[in-house]
Write a protein that holds these residues in place. Structure first.
Motif, short mmCIF file in Angstrom:
data_model
loop_
_atom_site.label_atom_id
_atom_site.label_comp_id
_atom_site.label_asym_id
_atom_site.label_seq_id
_atom_site.Cartn_x
_atom_site.Cartn_y
_atom_site.Cartn_z
N ARG A 83 0.83 -1.20 0.00
CA ARG A 83 0.00 0.00 0.00
C ARG A 83 0.87 1.26 0.00
O ARG A 83 0.53 2.27 -0.61
CB ARG A 83 -0.92 0.01 1.23
CG ARG A 83 -2.04 -1.04 1.17
CD ARG A 83 -3.00 -0.67 0.06
NE ARG A 83 -4.31 -1.20 0.27
CZ ARG A 83 -4.92 -2.03 -0.55
NH1 ARG A 83 -4.32 -2.46 -1.63
NH2 ARG A 83 -6.14 -2.44 -0.31
N MET A 84 1.96 1.23 0.71
CA MET A 84 2.84 2.39 0.76
C MET A 84 3.40 2.71 -0.62
O MET A 84 3.66 3.88 -0.94
CB MET A 84 3.99 2.14 1.76
CG MET A 84 3.56 2.19 3.21
SD MET A 84 4.94 1.79 4.32
CE MET A 84 4.07 1.68 5.89
N ARG A 85 3.58 1.64 -1.42
CA ARG A 85 4.06 1.87 -2.79
C ARG A 85 2.93 2.39 -3.69
O ARG A 85 3.16 3.16 -4.60
CB ARG A 85 4.65 0.57 -3.35
CG ARG A 85 5.97 0.16 -2.71
CD ARG A 85 6.66 -0.95 -3.50
NE ARG A 85 5.93 -2.21 -3.42
CZ ARG A 85 6.17 -3.14 -2.49
NH1 ARG A 85 7.11 -2.96 -1.58
NH2 ARG A 85 5.47 -4.27 -2.49
N GLU A 86 1.70 1.94 -3.40
CA GLU A 86 0.55 2.29 -4.24
C GLU A 86 0.00 3.68 -3.94
O GLU A 86 -0.38 4.43 -4.84
CB GLU A 86 -0.58 1.27 -4.05
CG GLU A 86 -0.28 -0.12 -4.57
CD GLU A 86 -1.37 -1.11 -4.20
OE1 GLU A 86 -2.49 -0.65 -3.84
OE2 GLU A 86 -1.13 -2.32 -4.24
N TYR A 87 -0.08 4.04 -2.65
CA TYR A 87 -0.72 5.28 -2.23
C TYR A 87 0.29 6.24 -1.64
O TYR A 87 1.00 5.91 -0.68
CB TYR A 87 -1.80 5.01 -1.17
CG TYR A 87 -2.98 4.20 -1.65
CD1 TYR A 87 -4.08 4.82 -2.26
CD2 TYR A 87 -3.02 2.83 -1.45
CE1 TYR A 87 -5.17 4.07 -2.69
CE2 TYR A 87 -4.10 2.07 -1.87
CZ TYR A 87 -5.18 2.70 -2.49
OH TYR A 87 -6.26 1.97 -2.91
N GLU A 88 0.34 7.42 -2.19
CA GLU A 88 1.21 8.46 -1.62
C GLU A 88 0.61 8.88 -0.28
O GLU A 88 -0.58 9.17 -0.16
CB GLU A 88 1.28 9.65 -2.57
CG GLU A 88 2.30 10.70 -2.13
CD GLU A 88 2.40 11.85 -3.12
OE1 GLU A 88 2.92 12.90 -2.74
OE2 GLU A 88 1.96 11.66 -4.28
N CYS A 113 -3.96 4.37 6.72
CA CYS A 113 -4.66 5.65 6.68
C CYS A 113 -4.02 6.54 5.61
O CYS A 113 -2.79 6.61 5.49
CB CYS A 113 -4.58 6.33 8.05
SG CYS A 113 -5.32 7.97 8.09
N VAL A 114 -4.88 7.20 4.84
CA VAL A 114 -4.44 8.21 3.88
C VAL A 114 -5.20 9.49 4.17
O VAL A 114 -6.43 9.47 4.31
CB VAL A 114 -4.69 7.76 2.42
CG1 VAL A 114 -4.24 8.84 1.44
CG2 VAL A 114 -3.97 6.45 2.13
N GLU A 115 -4.48 10.61 4.29
CA GLU A 115 -5.11 11.88 4.64
C GLU A 115 -5.94 12.44 3.47
O GLU A 115 -7.04 12.94 3.66
CB GLU A 115 -4.04 12.90 5.04
CG GLU A 115 -3.29 12.57 6.31
CD GLU A 115 -4.06 12.92 7.58
OE1 GLU A 115 -5.04 13.67 7.49
OE2 GLU A 115 -3.66 12.41 8.66
#
Length: 787
Positions: free
Chosen positions: A45-50, A78-80
């Protein structure tokens, strides 16, 4: 206002409760497996979502009545911006979990995600997208479920949940205050403590004040159970918490229960709970927690809530298995799970080691603090057993012998399932044999994938079996197969220098085994959940060995030994070094051992026990024993509790002099009382060293690398054997009025490595003092001078 801390998982449950007992009920402790899957997904996910943040801490404080409820937890992701909160759940059958959650919008997993979303909304003003990301532990395929966050609907639920928390907290406050009051009023249950018992109580109390772990060696007869439980309970109750008291066997719970009863007889209103094994509590033929099969698992949480059973349980002073079974039948709920519900309200919880130390135990429920951020005290009885027991938790095996028994038992199930089951057993057999083409015992690296594939097929058969109309029988072969295989598969991924995997072949079977040489790192994790830890036994020497393998080496640990409170002249202790019990000498010495038993038991007729390193050796000597006027009882490999009890009753009646033959480490050598004339002598036939084989040598190599070459043999062989030998010797003198003879046969008992394990008081300078030049005369003189 009083601040109360609540974990998100405990907080986020349906109001009113719904759900059944099953793997993904959403209640109770999280599954121990799956953490590596979480980490793997989070990295992707860290690679997919900034801006994707793993383990995002989210918290909020709600005020309700006189309380502030501080709710906190860590969202898996979590993504802001754009706002996203994600929870990751792993399952073997991800499709089944997906279908289940689509049908159950009131599931605890869903409420947990909504709670994180609501906290994010209160913090940022944004309503986030909520995603349940489901991942297969078999092939890592995934499914996603988008969850709607209806702010108005959530706040309606929130109002009901906070009202529940207010009521629950008021009950906890009463319990907290009651415990502190009880602690002040507690008095030691014996007006005249035995010699050394008062010092034991003071040692435990002082050690708890200093915040140190404690290793106590104390002989039988000192009253160590009451001497340790009383100060542990008094200190814990003073902080509003409880004591968790664990033993190696269910049969040893009684000693702790009797100590609690003595405390209660002084007017102290402590509430006790004994957790009995699920298999003994189950109201079905097999303890299978599946709502499709078990009506006591189906809608369990709803029944508990609707009938207010937790509060009904709290009114019982002593919660026994019979009371739990009665309540279980009345309300159609699982009696074992009822006992788990009762943990929080109990002041003393007595149970088996596995509830604290096994991978799928009850550690979270047992150690949960009440109100304040304090922890319970942990008392470990017969602690010399814990290293080997905890190693066994992580050392499963699969053998052709087990599979052959399954094949024979499949005859009892309908033909369609028997055919499928035998086909799967045949695949399992080939899989084991593929590691032993040369037939040589060796270390191997097990390939997980084919085991996982077969696990899937076995589970599919089991689900089809449960969905059919077939009647589940005791020791059902289909359920045994799936449990045996899944336990092994779950352990294949265990890693670290303390684990190794082997293929082994002998005259009886072929097997694959995962061996844990040292479970101390796992034990350390459990200790962190408790305020104070005290481990005690009659055999904890050498202390450094036990401190290492009990996982107490990194803690500030005090070691203390207490001597027997009984007069030395009540006991005659002899070592006969002329007789060898080494494996290669047994055939030659069996007659001499039988002759020694014959002659010493004739000096004073009565009840004696002879304890051997193995059943085979015991049977060999039995064939040569010739005792006039004696009844000979022989321990069997698989003894039912009823037969064990009948042997003990026969010795208690003492109608005839009796010789009981058994094995060291068995049912008659530990945790059994033989008071008074029930036993006047014991023969400890050699140290019961573990088998010198391929696996044990691998364990010795591990100890050599970890603890040093000079310690390796003693750690792998000597010390475990001497714990059994000294426990065996301890059966004779159980009270101040007991008199008895203890005869230890083998020259190895004179060697330093063996002698250093012996309790203080057995000899002054050297074990050579226990060797007699006139054995029968000394024994006769002992009995003639015994009042």
């Amino acid at each position: 206002m009083r601040k109360v801390h609540v974990d998100v998982k405990q907080f986020s449950v349906p109001v009113p409760r719904v759900g059944s007992i099953e793997t993904h009920s959403g209640y109770g402790a999280s599954p121990v497996s799956g953490q590596e899957i979480h980490v793997r997904v989070q990295r992707e996910r860290m690679r997919e979502y900034e801006g994707y943040e793993a383990e995002k801490r989210l918290a909020y404080i709600f005020e309700k009545g006189p309380y502030q409820f501080s709710i906190s937890g860590r969202a898996d992701g979590c993504v802001e911006d754009p706002a996203l909160i994600e929870e990751i759940k792993s399952a073997f059958d991800v499709e089944e979990l997906y279908a289940k959650l689509l049908k159950e919008p009131n599931h605890p997993y869903v409420w947990q995600l909504r709670t994180y979303g609501y906290f994010f909304f209160k913090e940022t003003g944004k309503v986030p997208r909520l995603n349940l990301h489901l991942v297969s532990s078999r092939n890592f395929r995934s499914k996603d479920i988008n969850i709607n966050l209806d702010i108005e609907g959530y706040e309606a639920w929130l109002e009901l949940r906070l009202e529940e928390l207010v009521a629950e907290t008021k009950i906890k406050e009463k319990l907290f205050d009651r415990r502190q009051k009880i602690s002040k009023e507690m008095t030691f249950p014996f007006a005249a403590p035995r010699r050394g018992q008062k010092e034991l109580v003071e040692t435990v109390a002082e050690n708890f004040e200093e915040g140190r772990a404690l290793l106590v060696q104390a002989p039988t007869g000192l009253g160590k159970t009451a001497g340790i439980l009383y100060p542990a309970l008094k200190e814990s109750l003073a902080r509003g918490q409880k004591v968790v008291y664990v033993t190696p066997k269910n049969s040893q719970h009684q000693v702790a229960e009797e100590a609690v009863e003595k405390i209660q007889e002084q007017g102290c209103k402590v509430r006790s709970l004994t957790i009995t094994a699920k298999s003994k509590m189950c109201l079905k033929a097999e303890p299978l927690c599946n709502p499709k099969y078990c009506e006591f698992a189906k809608d369990y949480y709803k029944k508990i809530y609707d009938n207010d059973l937790v509060n009904k349980l709290a009114k019982l002073r002593g919660i026994t298995s019979s009371k739990l079974k009665t309540m279980g039948e009345e309300y159609e709920v699982c009696p074992f799970e009822l006992s788990v519900e009762a943990i929080e309200r109990a002041d003393v919880v007595i149970g088996d080691y596995n509830y604290v130390f096994a991978p799928r135990g009850l550690l979270g429920r047992l150690s949960a603090p009440l109100l304040e951020n304090e922890k319970a005290n942990l008392v470990i009885d017969e602690a010399h057993n814990l290293p080997s027991r905890s190693q066994d938790y992580f050392s499963p095996s699969l053998s052709l012998q087990q599979l052959g028994q399954l094949e024979r038992d499949f005859i009892r199930v309908p033909a369609t399932f028997s055919i499928q089951g035998n086909a799967l057993v045949h695949r399992a057999r080939r899989l084991i044999q593929s590691y032993g083409k040369d037939g040589i015992n060796r270390r191997v690296e097990i390939d997980l994938d084919p085991f996982m594939e077969l696990d899937k097929d076995i589970r599919d058969l089991t689900m089809e079996y449960l969905d059919s109309d077939v009647e589940i029988m005791p020791q059902d072969p289909v359920l045994r197969f799936t449990n045996m295989w899944s336990d092994f598969v779950n352990s294949i991924t265990l890693s670290g220098e303390e684990f190794f995997q082997t293929y082994q072949k002998n005259n009886f079977t072929e097997m694959l085994k995962i061996t844990c040489c040292d479970a101390s790192e796992h034990l350390k994790l459990a200790y962190k959940e408790f305020k104070n830890v005290v481990a005690f036994s009659a055999t904890l020497k050498p202390f450094n060995y036990y401190q290492e393998l009990l996982g107490l080496s990194n803690l500030d640990t005090k070691q203390v030994e207490f001597q027997s409170p009984f007069e030395k002249h009540n006991r005659k202790l002899l070592i006969i070094p002329q007789i060898s019990t080494k494996f290669t000498d047994r055939q030659m010495n069996a007659g001499k051992i039988a002759d020694t038993i014959n002659k010493i038991t004739q000096v004073k007729p009565g009840n004696y026990i002879a304890l051997f390193p193995s059943f085979e050796f015991m049977r060999l000597v039995e064939s040569k024993v010739r005792l006039t006027g004696y009844k000979v009882l022989v321990q069997e490999r698989e003894m039912k509790q009823q037969q064990t009890q009948s042997y003990l009753e026969e010795m208690k009646l003492a109608n005839n002099p009796t010789l009981l033959l058994g094995v060291q480490g068995g049912v008659f050598s530990e945790g059994v009382d033989f008071p008074g004339d029930m036993l006047i002598g014991a023969f400890v036939v050699g140290p019961a060293l573990p088998n010198f084989d391929f696996e044990r040598e691998q364990i010795r190599n591990y100890y050599e690398n970890r603890y040093g070459k000079d310690k390796a043999f003693n750690y792998a062989y000597v010390y475990p054997a001497m714990a059994k030998a000294i426990q065996s010797a301890g059966r004779v003198i159980r009270s101040e009025s007991d008199r008895g003879v203890i005869v230890m046969l083998d020259s190895r008992f004179l060697q330093n490595a063996y002698a250093e394990t012996m309790p203080d008081g057995w000899y002054d300078q050297s074990p050579q003092e226990l060797v007699s030049s006139q054995i029968l005369a000394d024994v006769k003189n002992f009995w003639e001078n015994t009042p």
